[in-house]
Design an enzyme around this catalytic site. Structure first.
Site, mmCIF file in Angstrom:
data_model
loop_
_atom_site.group_PDB
_atom_site.id
_atom_site.type_symbol
_atom_site.label_atom_id
_atom_site.label_comp_id
_atom_site.label_asym_id
_atom_site.label_seq_id
_atom_site.Cartn_x
_atom_site.Cartn_y
_atom_site.Cartn_z
ATOM 1 C CD GLU A 134 -2.387 1.355 2.733
ATOM 2 O OE1 GLU A 134 -3.369 0.660 3.003
ATOM 3 O OE2 GLU A 134 -1.851 2.141 3.537
ATOM 4 C CG ASP A 160 -1.271 8.574 8.462
ATOM 5 O OD1 ASP A 160 -1.256 7.342 8.643
ATOM 6 O OD2 ASP A 160 -1.614 9.092 7.389
#
Lengths: 223, 430
Positions: free
Chosen positions: A12, A23
């Site tokens: 990915e 994140d």
């Protein structure tokens, strides 16, 4: 990337974002560095063309309108990506779900979907009805952050809800034993990011590649 | 009727996913990761649970039962008569005021303090506005044998003296916030020595205090989804008690746990298409802190000190300092993420009222039902009064009497003065 992906079944690849809000510190830093190099341009993705491993892209929808989304998906298809995961779509632009699915199919891609650990069950079953490449369950509220969440219980329930759809689990998968237990709980695969990047930054390429391989082997033993 | 075995997690039935907590864009250390050093572990786990129903630990169920759960659902017949709607409108209320600390806050204080104990903590710390939450934590801590430290907004510390004394009687240490006990408190006092305090600032002080020692845990009075989940014990009991499906469900809103706990089990049935299709869910706030009515829907800090992560919510801004209010529990700058989302989606309506009208309605209720509502709860009473008078025939209204006002004599002194029933006006409040 070739060395790090030796043992991976698929990759990915994140498209750099100015606001990677889901994140944690490690992946945010990679976004910051990469975004300062290439900004929001898609041309650098050409480097992924011809990769010998199957791969998908991850992009934040923030800032993309329908035209931008179409261009992103077409670019992804042209370089051989299998789908583009949009982690902020369900939370920030839920009304775009069908647009995203339609545009993915139009570009020749399958859709793939993101879910968090506190997520509507109807959305998970709805995802599975849209025949995605996979559903990605974020085990923690941010990548690389480990809170005392009962991730195995959540994976087991998510798997029951998505049925035969391929379920991958990610966020804070950092050891072979966690990977193994996630698969035992019902995950079909795991995504490892922060742990390998951290190892790479702290100890170098070979230890990072070894960690990735150890996690992959733990996963395969459980499968 | 028995105490429910499970809490309800509304996120599993939401029409769209709930935006998660996030770290600030320019963070150093992850604020989300910091939660492991602040909150009880099991609370964090519940905050990120996918299940629709979350099992209530037996120790918590026993404590609920020991302290008076299930609470009653009562018909407010006297209030109906006073409003002149008797025979036309039926008004019911869930009476959380009978819990020993005087409010619904005990419903989450018990599990959180118990979870802190499971982590090996010896002390819990928290913030409080009017003192209902601080009192509930003090009581739960006394039951489980932990020390409690409470940062109480300065305006309430001065006006709610009896509630402060009650916390101290239960063994808690109570600081006025802003205080000199933390750096964030000292900074606020340096900027304004007469700072009245705010819930956001008191949260920041409590969190800083917890971070300064390993054996402390922060317990949260509202806003967090896990806290809201604990409060659904109210709404789950209510589902068993309601004699008829209501046209309105009404509760006051500070951070949102009282409203959410009362309504979410019914809203869940509505979202699943099983019941409550006609019911309107009305969240009542103070017009001095009308975040659902006038705030912006955006990611904002949970606390003034910017130690905790950001939540997507209706917010007046984490730096917003509302004027001192008797209903200090309604002074928080934001509303819980799930409640904000429901408001955004139009599932929940918002109404706001000024203090004087609210306290007058509280007196009306007191003099007809024999229960003095907490100033916060009196906001719901005021909305009931308004809606009942305008309602069509055969309307059913149910509201949450989240707490009593027996320790809020300052508020009612003010209310009585406004009505000309006593000469001397009370202190505090505007």
């Amino acid at each position: 990337m070739d060395r790090l992906s030796t043992c991976a079944d698929f990759l990915e690849v994140g498209i750099p974002s100015a606001k990677p809000i889901y994140d944690g510190p490690i992946v945010r830093e990679t976004h910051r560095i990469a975004f300062s190099e290439i900004g929001g341009r898609l041309e650098p993705l050409k480097v992924l063309e011809g990769m010998d491993k199957p791969y998908t892209l991850l992009a934040y929808l923030d800032g993309l309108d329908r035209v931008g989304l179409r261009r992103l998906l077409e670019t992804a298809a042209s370089i051989g990506a299998l789908c583009v995961l949009l982690p902020d779509l369900p939370f920030e632009r839920p009304e775009m779900l069908n647009v995203y699915v339609g545009e993915s199919l139009r570009a020749g891609l399958k859709p793939c979907f993101f879910a968090s650990s506190r997520f509507p069950h109807g959305w998970l079953t709805g995802y599975s009805e849209l025949d995605p490449l996979y559903v990605y369950l974020g085990l923690q509220p941010a990548t690389g952050v480990k809170l005392p969440v009962d991730v195995f219980k959540n994976v087991a329930l998510a798997k029951r809800l998505v049925g035969d759809t391929y379920l991958v689990a990610g966020f804070s998968v950092r050891s072979p034993s966690i990977a193994r237990d996630l698969v035992k709980a019902g995950a079909d695969g795991v995504v490892v990011g922060s742990a390998v990047i951290k190892k790479y930054v702290e100890d170098g390429l070979e230890p990072a590649a070894r960690l990735a391989c150890e996690i992959a082997s733990g996963l395969r033993r459980a499968a | 009727m028995v105490v429910p075995s499970y809490w309800y997690n509304l996120a599993s039935d939401l029409p769209v996913p709930l935006p998660p907590l996030i770290d600030p864009p320019d963070m150093g250390e992850s604020r989300i990761a910091l939660l492991t050093r602040i909150l009880p572990s099991k609370l964090i786990s519940e905050e990120h649970a996918l299940d629709r129903y979350i099992e209530i630990p037996e120790e918590v169920r026993l404590a609920y039962s020991r302290l008076g759960r299930p609470t009653q659902l009562l018909r407010a017949e006297g209030f109906e008569r006073r409003l002149g709607v008797r025979g036309r409108v039926r008004i019911y209320f869930k009476n959380e005021s009978v819990l020993p600390s005087g409010s619904h806050k005990l419903n989450t204080a018990i599990p959180q303090v118990y979870y802190a104990l499971l982590d090996g903590a010896r002390e819990v710390a928290t913030e409080t506005g009017a003192g209902q939450w601080g009192l509930a934590v003090s009581q739960a801590a006394s039951i489980f044998g932990l020390k409690a430290t409470v940062f109480m907004t300065r305006s309430s510390f001065e006006s709610k003296r009896v509630r402060r004394l009650a916390m101290e009687a239960l063994g808690a240490m109570v600081y006025p916030s802003p205080s000199h006990a933390t750096s964030v408190g000292r900074e606020a006092l340096a900027a304004d020595p007469r700072h009245p305090g705010s819930l956001g600032l008191a949260i920041a002080e409590a969190v800083e205090y917890v971070l300064s020692s390993e054996d402390r845990r922060y317990v949260a009075g509202s806003v967090l989804e896990s806290v809201i989940t604990h409060q659904t014990v109210i709404g789950l009991e209510l589902l068993e008690q309601l004699p008829e499906e209501p046209d309105y469900m009404i509760a006051c809103v500070g951070g949102g746990s009282n409203f959410a706990g009362f309504t979410y089990p019914a809203i869940g049935l509505r979202l699943r298409g099983e019941a409550f299709s006609k019911t309107r869910f009305v969240a009542v706030e103070s017009s001095s802190a009308a975040r659902l009515s006038k705030g912006l829907y955006r990611y904002d800090w949970l606390d003034t000190g910017r130690i905790l992560p950001l939540a997507k919510m209706y917010s007046l801004g984490s730096g917003h300092v509302p004027p001192p209010l008797h209903a200090a529990g309604l002074r928080y700058h934001g509303a819980a993420a799930s409640l904000s989302l429901l408001r955004r989606l139009g599932v929940v309506e918002a109404a706001s009222y000024p203090q004087a009208e609210v306290l007058r309605a509280g007196l009306e209720f007191s003099r007809t039902e024999g229960i003095i509502p907490a100033p916060e709860s009196a906001h719901a009473v005021k909305a009931v009064e308004d809606l009942a008078r305008k309602a069509r025939d055969d309307t059913v209204i149910v509201f949450n009497l989240s707490g009593h006002g027996l320790l809020d004599s300052d508020a009612y002194e003010r209310a009585l003065a406004l009505q000309g029933e006593i000469v001397k006006a009370g202190s505090g409040g505007g």
